[in-house]
Enzyme design. Structure first.
Site, mmCIF file in Angstrom:
data_model
loop_
_atom_site.group_PDB
_atom_site.id
_atom_site.type_symbol
_atom_site.label_atom_id
_atom_site.label_comp_id
_atom_site.label_asym_id
_atom_site.label_seq_id
_atom_site.Cartn_x
_atom_site.Cartn_y
_atom_site.Cartn_z
ATOM 1 N N GLU A 1 4.877 -5.842 1.295
ATOM 2 C CA GLU A 1 4.346 -6.246 -0.067
ATOM 3 C C GLU A 1 4.451 -5.079 -1.064
ATOM 4 O O GLU A 1 3.070 -4.677 -1.260
ATOM 5 C CB GLU A 1 3.210 -7.223 -0.111
ATOM 6 C CG GLU A 1 3.375 -8.419 0.748
ATOM 7 C CD GLU A 1 2.021 -9.076 1.184
ATOM 8 O OE1 GLU A 1 0.951 -8.419 0.715
ATOM 9 O OE2 GLU A 1 2.184 -10.090 1.400
ATOM 10 N N ARG B 1 2.869 -1.240 -6.509
ATOM 11 C CA ARG B 1 2.743 0.103 -7.228
ATOM 12 C C ARG B 1 4.277 0.918 -6.789
ATOM 13 O O ARG B 1 4.511 1.872 -7.753
ATOM 14 C CB ARG B 1 1.775 0.934 -6.629
ATOM 15 C CG ARG B 1 1.406 2.285 -7.152
ATOM 16 C CD ARG B 1 0.395 3.232 -6.144
ATOM 17 N NE ARG B 1 -0.609 2.520 -5.614
ATOM 18 C CZ ARG B 1 -1.888 2.266 -6.232
ATOM 19 N NH1 ARG B 1 -2.050 2.905 -7.433
ATOM 20 N NH2 ARG B 1 -2.623 1.477 -5.807
ATOM 21 N N TYR C 1 -11.244 4.487 -10.877
ATOM 22 C CA TYR C 1 -11.021 5.134 -9.496
ATOM 23 C C TYR C 1 -10.951 6.771 -9.625
ATOM 24 O O TYR C 1 -10.948 7.094 -8.533
ATOM 25 C CB TYR C 1 -9.673 4.766 -8.896
ATOM 26 C CG TYR C 1 -9.285 3.247 -8.840
ATOM 27 C CD1 TYR C 1 -10.101 2.421 -8.242
ATOM 28 C CD2 TYR C 1 -8.049 2.769 -9.301
ATOM 29 C CE1 TYR C 1 -9.796 1.174 -8.237
ATOM 30 C CE2 TYR C 1 -7.837 1.542 -9.208
ATOM 31 C CZ TYR C 1 -8.566 0.546 -8.631
ATOM 32 O OH TYR C 1 -8.156 -0.815 -8.506
ATOM 33 N N GLY D 1 0.792 -1.307 0.098
ATOM 34 C CA GLY D 1 0.107 -0.030 -0.052
ATOM 35 C C GLY D 1 0.736 1.267 -0.040
ATOM 36 O O GLY D 1 0.238 2.660 0.005
ATOM 37 N N CYS E 1 -15.315 3.853 -27.284
ATOM 38 C CA CYS E 1 -16.718 4.150 -27.516
ATOM 39 C C CYS E 1 -17.401 4.251 -26.315
ATOM 40 O O CYS E 1 -18.305 3.291 -25.844
ATOM 41 C CB CYS E 1 -17.414 3.230 -28.523
ATOM 42 S SG CYS E 1 -18.876 3.833 -29.226
ATOM 43 N N GLU E 2 -17.067 4.922 -25.407
ATOM 44 C CA GLU E 2 -17.305 5.408 -23.795
ATOM 45 C C GLU E 2 -17.299 6.746 -23.592
ATOM 46 O O GLU E 2 -16.152 7.207 -23.777
ATOM 47 C CB GLU E 2 -16.791 4.208 -22.810
ATOM 48 C CG GLU E 2 -17.103 2.917 -22.983
ATOM 49 C CD GLU E 2 -18.311 2.690 -22.411
ATOM 50 O OE1 GLU E 2 -18.941 3.243 -21.848
ATOM 51 O OE2 GLU E 2 -18.701 1.349 -22.688
ATOM 52 N N ARG F 1 -7.863 3.089 -15.040
ATOM 53 C CA ARG F 1 -7.609 3.727 -13.690
ATOM 54 C C ARG F 1 -8.389 4.885 -13.388
ATOM 55 O O ARG F 1 -9.217 5.482 -12.532
ATOM 56 C CB ARG F 1 -6.272 3.819 -13.034
ATOM 57 C CG ARG F 1 -5.700 2.486 -12.722
ATOM 58 C CD ARG F 1 -4.052 2.692 -12.321
ATOM 59 N NE ARG F 1 -4.474 3.013 -10.783
ATOM 60 C CZ ARG F 1 -4.121 4.258 -10.437
ATOM 61 N NH1 ARG F 1 -3.749 5.250 -11.147
ATOM 62 N NH2 ARG F 1 -4.484 4.266 -9.099
#
EC number: 4.1.1.20
Length: 445
Positions: free
Chosen positions: A289, A292, A333, A247, A360-361, A329
């Site tokens: 861990e 990112r 998010y 994290g 196409c969004e 993302r």
């Protein structure tokens, strides 16, 4: 804005790893993921030096879900880190890359029988057990295979890090782990200690993502170390390994302000030491861990600018040749990014635009309202800090082939993921016989 080996060369172009990004875009095509090998290795070493150098029993485990290829596995191995996998596919990739099985840690809240068998067959280092179903299934499989795997019990500590609701994993209401507050965690540990075909080596917890300082970890440590004290008192078992999860945050934009990893590591280890002494318990080996925070800022995505749509008084849209299929993302998010016009890196920023994808969004946006130099069709846009959760979450939506990825270092660029082709898109498609023209003619006769 510039980080790692990034610089602006004499042509006014953005360079990464000694490679001109405009030339990279021309040679390899766009969209293109570019991984700065030197920065990636620097990030690995910062974690190693912070958590393991002075504490040889500790482990730093790269969370491969952030970005995993066989080449990345090789770099992680060379930097003396372990590997966190969360699926059979990630485990298979690691094994095919020759990653040491004893340094692989297997996560996941719904591991299949087949995945656990693969883990047992290959004698991986640790299996992090998430629930009662898995604990019993793993013990039964291990008995049949004459194995005794090392496991952690995943504890849900009830700590909520200040992060997006979708990436909080340590709070009470979570799909992950045995809750601490209702006694499930203690019962799971007590039960695991009675099982003959698993060896309980430690406990695991995780509190979320994009954490910028040590304070949230200190709250996690306080809860977990006091829990270790209770485990010792009630069960007579001392926890030898405590996995605090990952994290650790990175700076996507200027307002993000993470502390240096070495500083966070120092504060975490000091807190663990102090609680060990105060509670009179053995100091556990600490496992972290990072994912990112190792690969995120080492990645940059290059795009080619296409259509430009200016709505006076409203917004100027600049469309690129990728979008939510290679970086979901922002849509998922509300993630924020910074960017550089790679072929105009020295130019003055003078207009506010929004970077749109080609899918196409209406929600296919990469960056809202960023100030850049005057941008034109054919320009190369470099979106920064896209190493984590971009390629790994990429899709073939709209039947777009997934981009290539290149590893750059000292002026050399090597493909580590080949660009998908249209042929790749239909490789697994099957037309049933009854839909073929010949069969239709017979059926309609």
């Amino acid at each position: 804005m510039l980080h790692g080996t990034m610089k602006i060369n004499s042509k006014g172009h953005l360079e990464i790893g000694g490679c001109d990004t405009v030339i990279l875009a021309k040679k390899f095509g766009t969209p293109l993921y570019v991984i700065d090998e030197e920065l990636l290795r620097q990030n690995c070493r910062a974690f190693y030096n912070g958590f393991k150098k002075d504490y040889p029993g500790n482990e730093v485990i790269y969370a491969s879900k952030a970005f995993m290829t066989m080449a990345i596995c090789k770099i992680i191995e060379e930097e003396n880190l372990g590997l966190d996998v969360v699926s059979g596919g990630e485990l298979y990739t690691a094994l095919k890359a020759g990653f040491p099985a004893e340094k692989i840690y297997f996560h996941g809240n719904n591991k299949s029988k087949e995945e656990l068998i693969m883990a047992l067959e290959n004698n991986i280092g640790r299996i992090i057990v998430d629930n009662w179903y898995e604990l019993n299934m793993l013990n039964d499989l291990a008995k049949k295979m004459n194995k005794v795997p090392n496991i952690y019990i995943r504890v849900s500590p009830g700590v909520e890090a200040h992060t997006h609701q979708y990436v909080k994993t340590g709070q009470i209401d979570s799909k992950f782990g045995f809750p601490l507050f209702n006694g499930d965690a203690m019962r799971a540990i007590e039960y695991a200690l009675t099982l003959e075909n698993v060896n309980l080596a430690g406990l695991h917890s995780h509190i979320g993502s994009q954490i910028f300082d040590a304070e949230s970890y200190k709250a996690e440590i306080e809860i977990m170390m006091n829990f270790l004290k209770l485990v010792k008192e009630f069960l007579g078992w001392e926890v030898g390994e405590l996995d605090l999860g990952g994290g650790f945050g990175i700076a996507y934009v200027d307002e993000d302000d993470p502390q240096p990893i070495e500083q966070i590591a120092h504060e975490i280890m000091q807190a663990v030491k102090e609680y060990s002494v105060a509670l009179n318990i053995k100091m556990p080996n600490i496992i972290v861990e990072p994912g990112r925070s190792i690969i995120g800022n080492a990645g940059t995505t290059l795009y080619t600018v296409g259509a430009i749509k200016d709505i006076p008084g409203v917004r100027k849209y600049v469309a690129v040749d990728g979008g939510m299929s290679d970086n979901i993302r922002t849509a998922l998010y509300g993630a924020k990014y910074d960017a550089i016009v790679a072929n105009k890196a020295k130019n003055i920023t003078s207009e506010k635009v929004s970077i749109a994808g080609k899918l196409c969004e209406s929600g296919d946006m990469l960056i809202w309202d960023i100030t850049l130099p005057i941008i034109e069709e054919g320009d190369i846009l470099a979106v920064l800090c896209t190493g984590a959760y971009n390629y790994s979450m990429a899709s073939n939506y709209n039947r777009l082939p997934r981009p290539a990825a290149v590893l750059v270092s000292n002026g050399q660029a090597d493909i580590i993921v080949a660009r998908e082709t249209y042929e790749d898109l239909i490789r697994n498609d099957i037309i049933p016989e009854r839909l073929t023209n010949e069969k239709r003619k017979i059926a309609n006769y």
